[in-house]
Scaffold this motif. Sequence first.
Motif, PDB file in Angstrom:
ATOM      1  N   PRO A 132       0.801  -1.228   0.000  1.00 59.23           N
ATOM      2  CA  PRO A 132       0.000   0.000   0.000  1.00 59.23           C
ATOM      3  C   PRO A 132       0.840   1.288   0.000  1.00 59.23           C
ATOM      4  O   PRO A 132       0.361   2.339  -0.417  1.00 59.23           O
ATOM      5  CB  PRO A 132      -0.833  -0.109   1.281  1.00 59.23           C
ATOM      6  N   GLN A 133       2.082   1.199   0.434  1.00 59.10           N
ATOM      7  CA  GLN A 133       2.938   2.387   0.423  1.00 59.10           C
ATOM      8  C   GLN A 133       3.325   2.801  -0.994  1.00 59.10           C
ATOM      9  O   GLN A 133       3.816   3.910  -1.212  1.00 59.10           O
ATOM     10  CB  GLN A 133       4.206   2.139   1.252  1.00 59.10           C
ATOM     11  N   LEU A 134       3.085   1.920  -1.966  1.00 59.68           N
ATOM     12  CA  LEU A 134       3.403   2.275  -3.352  1.00 59.68           C
ATOM     13  C   LEU A 134       2.616   3.497  -3.809  1.00 59.68           C
ATOM     14  O   LEU A 134       3.116   4.306  -4.595  1.00 59.68           O
ATOM     15  CB  LEU A 134       3.153   1.092  -4.285  1.00 59.68           C
ATOM     16  N   GLN A 135       1.388   3.636  -3.335  1.00 64.55           N
ATOM     17  CA  GLN A 135       0.563   4.776  -3.749  1.00 64.55           C
ATOM     18  C   GLN A 135       1.230   6.111  -3.414  1.00 64.55           C
ATOM     19  O   GLN A 135       1.450   6.923  -4.308  1.00 64.55           O
ATOM     20  CB  GLN A 135      -0.838   4.685  -3.127  1.00 64.55           C
ATOM     21  N   PRO A 136       1.570   6.384  -2.152  1.00 63.93           N
ATOM     22  CA  PRO A 136       2.216   7.677  -1.876  1.00 63.93           C
ATOM     23  C   PRO A 136       3.627   7.785  -2.483  1.00 63.93           C
ATOM     24  O   PRO A 136       4.060   8.882  -2.819  1.00 63.93           O
ATOM     25  CB  PRO A 136       2.260   7.746  -0.346  1.00 63.93           C
ATOM     26  N   ILE A 137       4.300   6.658  -2.659  1.00 64.03           N
ATOM     27  CA  ILE A 137       5.637   6.693  -3.280  1.00 64.03           C
ATOM     28  C   ILE A 137       5.514   7.143  -4.736  1.00 64.03           C
ATOM     29  O   ILE A 137       6.271   7.998  -5.204  1.00 64.03           O
ATOM     30  CB  ILE A 137       6.329   5.317  -3.174  1.00 64.03           C
ATOM     31  N   ILE A 138       4.554   6.583  -5.454  1.00 58.58           N
ATOM     32  CA  ILE A 138       4.355   6.951  -6.865  1.00 58.58           C
ATOM     33  C   ILE A 138       3.906   8.405  -6.976  1.00 58.58           C
ATOM     34  O   ILE A 138       4.369   9.143  -7.858  1.00 58.58           O
ATOM     35  CB  ILE A 138       3.361   5.988  -7.544  1.00 58.58           C
ATOM     36  N   GLY A 195      10.906  -7.759   2.180  1.00 61.13           N
ATOM     37  CA  GLY A 195      10.319  -8.052   3.477  1.00 61.13           C
ATOM     38  C   GLY A 195       9.231  -9.106   3.447  1.00 61.13           C
ATOM     39  O   GLY A 195       8.966  -9.746   2.435  1.00 61.13           O
ATOM     40  N   ARG A 196       8.597  -9.253   4.583  1.00 61.79           N
ATOM     41  CA  ARG A 196       7.605 -10.302   4.837  1.00 61.79           C
ATOM     42  C   ARG A 196       6.436 -10.304   3.851  1.00 61.79           C
ATOM     43  O   ARG A 196       5.908 -11.341   3.500  1.00 61.79           O
ATOM     44  CB  ARG A 196       7.075 -10.121   6.267  1.00 61.79           C
ATOM     45  N   ASN A 197       6.027  -9.131   3.392  1.00 61.13           N
ATOM     46  CA  ASN A 197       4.852  -9.031   2.516  1.00 61.13           C
ATOM     47  C   ASN A 197       5.207  -9.078   1.028  1.00 61.13           C
ATOM     48  O   ASN A 197       4.383  -8.711   0.198  1.00 61.13           O
ATOM     49  CB  ASN A 197       4.081  -7.748   2.829  1.00 61.13           C
ATOM     50  N   ILE A 198       6.388  -9.529   0.685  1.00 60.72           N
ATOM     51  CA  ILE A 198       6.831  -9.581  -0.714  1.00 60.72           C
ATOM     52  C   ILE A 198       5.885 -10.419  -1.575  1.00 60.72           C
ATOM     53  O   ILE A 198       5.723 -10.155  -2.763  1.00 60.72           O
ATOM     54  CB  ILE A 198       8.287 -10.100  -0.817  1.00 60.72           C
ATOM     55  N   GLY A 199       5.226 -11.384  -0.992  1.00 59.81           N
ATOM     56  CA  GLY A 199       4.297 -12.230  -1.732  1.00 59.81           C
ATOM     57  C   GLY A 199       3.122 -11.469  -2.327  1.00 59.81           C
ATOM     58  O   GLY A 199       2.508 -11.917  -3.292  1.00 59.81           O
ATOM     59  N   ASP A 200       2.831 -10.284  -1.775  1.00 62.48           N
ATOM     60  CA  ASP A 200       1.730  -9.475  -2.291  1.00 62.48           C
ATOM     61  C   ASP A 200       1.951  -9.048  -3.742  1.00 62.48           C
ATOM     62  O   ASP A 200       0.991  -8.731  -4.444  1.00 62.48           O
ATOM     63  CB  ASP A 200       1.520  -8.230  -1.422  1.00 62.48           C
ATOM     64  N   ILE A 201       3.190  -9.045  -4.205  1.00 55.95           N
ATOM     65  CA  ILE A 201       3.431  -8.623  -5.593  1.00 55.95           C
ATOM     66  C   ILE A 201       2.867  -9.614  -6.599  1.00 55.95           C
ATOM     67  O   ILE A 201       2.688  -9.273  -7.760  1.00 55.95           O
ATOM     68  CB  ILE A 201       4.938  -8.371  -5.880  1.00 55.95           C
ATOM     69  N   THR A 202       2.559 -10.834  -6.150  1.00 57.16           N
ATOM     70  CA  THR A 202       1.979 -11.836  -7.055  1.00 57.16           C
ATOM     71  C   THR A 202       0.446 -11.775  -7.072  1.00 57.16           C
ATOM     72  O   THR A 202      -0.181 -12.513  -7.817  1.00 57.16           O
ATOM     73  CB  THR A 202       2.411 -13.261  -6.656  1.00 57.16           C
ATOM     74  N   LYS A 209      -4.051  -6.653  -5.859  1.00 62.33           N
ATOM     75  CA  LYS A 209      -3.292  -5.657  -5.093  1.00 62.33           C
ATOM     76  C   LYS A 209      -2.352  -4.844  -5.979  1.00 62.33           C
ATOM     77  O   LYS A 209      -2.038  -3.704  -5.669  1.00 62.33           O
ATOM     78  CB  LYS A 209      -2.475  -6.338  -3.989  1.00 62.33           C
ATOM     79  N   MET A 210      -1.887  -5.430  -7.076  1.00 60.36           N
ATOM     80  CA  MET A 210      -0.827  -4.809  -7.865  1.00 60.36           C
ATOM     81  C   MET A 210      -1.293  -4.087  -9.127  1.00 60.36           C
ATOM     82  O   MET A 210      -0.564  -3.229  -9.631  1.00 60.36           O
ATOM     83  CB  MET A 210       0.211  -5.861  -8.262  1.00 60.36           C
ATOM     84  N   LYS A 211      -2.475  -4.412  -9.661  1.00 65.49           N
ATOM     85  CA  LYS A 211      -2.858  -3.930 -10.993  1.00 65.49           C
ATOM     86  C   LYS A 211      -2.772  -2.407 -11.142  1.00 65.49           C
ATOM     87  O   LYS A 211      -2.232  -1.918 -12.115  1.00 65.49           O
ATOM     88  CB  LYS A 211      -4.216  -4.455 -11.405  1.00 65.49           C
ATOM     89  N   ASN A 212      -3.284  -1.668 -10.200  1.00 61.83           N
ATOM     90  CA  ASN A 212      -3.247  -0.201 -10.294  1.00 61.83           C
ATOM     91  C   ASN A 212      -1.838   0.345 -10.105  1.00 61.83           C
ATOM     92  O   ASN A 212      -1.447   1.294 -10.775  1.00 61.83           O
ATOM     93  CB  ASN A 212      -4.193   0.429  -9.281  1.00 61.83           C
ATOM     94  N   LYS A 218       4.866 -16.118 -10.861  1.00 63.17           N
ATOM     95  CA  LYS A 218       3.668 -15.282 -10.731  1.00 63.17           C
ATOM     96  C   LYS A 218       3.986 -13.793 -10.601  1.00 63.17           C
ATOM     97  O   LYS A 218       3.077 -12.986 -10.454  1.00 63.17           O
ATOM     98  CB  LYS A 218       2.835 -15.738  -9.531  1.00 63.17           C
ATOM     99  N   ILE A 219       5.263 -13.455 -10.668  1.00 62.33           N
ATOM    100  CA  ILE A 219       5.655 -12.051 -10.563  1.00 62.33           C
ATOM    101  C   ILE A 219       5.334 -11.356 -11.887  1.00 62.33           C
ATOM    102  O   ILE A 219       5.708 -11.841 -12.948  1.00 62.33           O
ATOM    103  CB  ILE A 219       7.153 -11.919 -10.234  1.00 62.33           C
ATOM    104  N   PRO A 220       4.629 -10.239 -11.836  1.00 63.59           N
ATOM    105  CA  PRO A 220       4.304  -9.520 -13.079  1.00 63.59           C
ATOM    106  C   PRO A 220       5.574  -9.155 -13.864  1.00 63.59           C
ATOM    107  O   PRO A 220       6.614  -8.841 -13.269  1.00 63.59           O
ATOM    108  CB  PRO A 220       3.589  -8.258 -12.581  1.00 63.59           C
ATOM    109  N   ASN A 221       5.454  -9.185 -15.182  1.00 65.90           N
ATOM    110  CA  ASN A 221       6.598  -8.890 -16.053  1.00 65.90           C
ATOM    111  C   ASN A 221       7.165  -7.495 -15.853  1.00 65.90           C
ATOM    112  O   ASN A 221       8.336  -7.264 -16.111  1.00 65.90           O
ATOM    113  CB  ASN A 221       6.195  -9.057 -17.526  1.00 65.90           C
ATOM    114  N   LYS A 222       6.356  -6.566 -15.422  1.00 66.62           N
ATOM    115  CA  LYS A 222       6.798  -5.173 -15.254  1.00 66.62           C
ATOM    116  C   LYS A 222       7.628  -4.963 -13.989  1.00 66.62           C
ATOM    117  O   LYS A 222       8.157  -3.880 -13.768  1.00 66.62           O
ATOM    118  CB  LYS A 222       5.590  -4.237 -15.213  1.00 66.62           C
TER     119      LYS A 222
END
Length: 140
Positions: free
Chosen positions: A41-47, A70-77, A81-84, A112-116
Amino acid sequence: MKTYIFSSVLFIMTLFAHTDIQAQQVDSSKNNYVVLTKKIPQLQPIILTAQALKAEEGNDFGQFKVIICGRNIGDITNPEKMKNFIGEAEKAGVELIACGFSMNKFKVDKSKIPNKINTVENGILHNFQLQKQGYKSLSL
């Protein structure tokens, strides 16, 4: 014959050493940034920050990289959570990078990691390497 072999080896070493140096050069006239984050979720303010800096700095804005670890790295798959974030990061010129060490430790399925999203072997080490190249760094 020994001279020929020695000259060939010296030439090859010189060629590879020169190539390596070029790959590590960063435009120091630009402002380059790297952010290390542990929560998706921190990606939003970072972007949003990257977009604001790009607008503010204009031609002085360089590269902006975000290392996810970190621990939540699995969320990238997780596509939901990642599309936006992936689309917004791409529009803003933000490079998303996943930490391979974290992915291994928390058993993330790399297929399962997105190509981008790029990956590095060790996100913390990569962060330090970028700092040595003059990147401004922030860890969240």
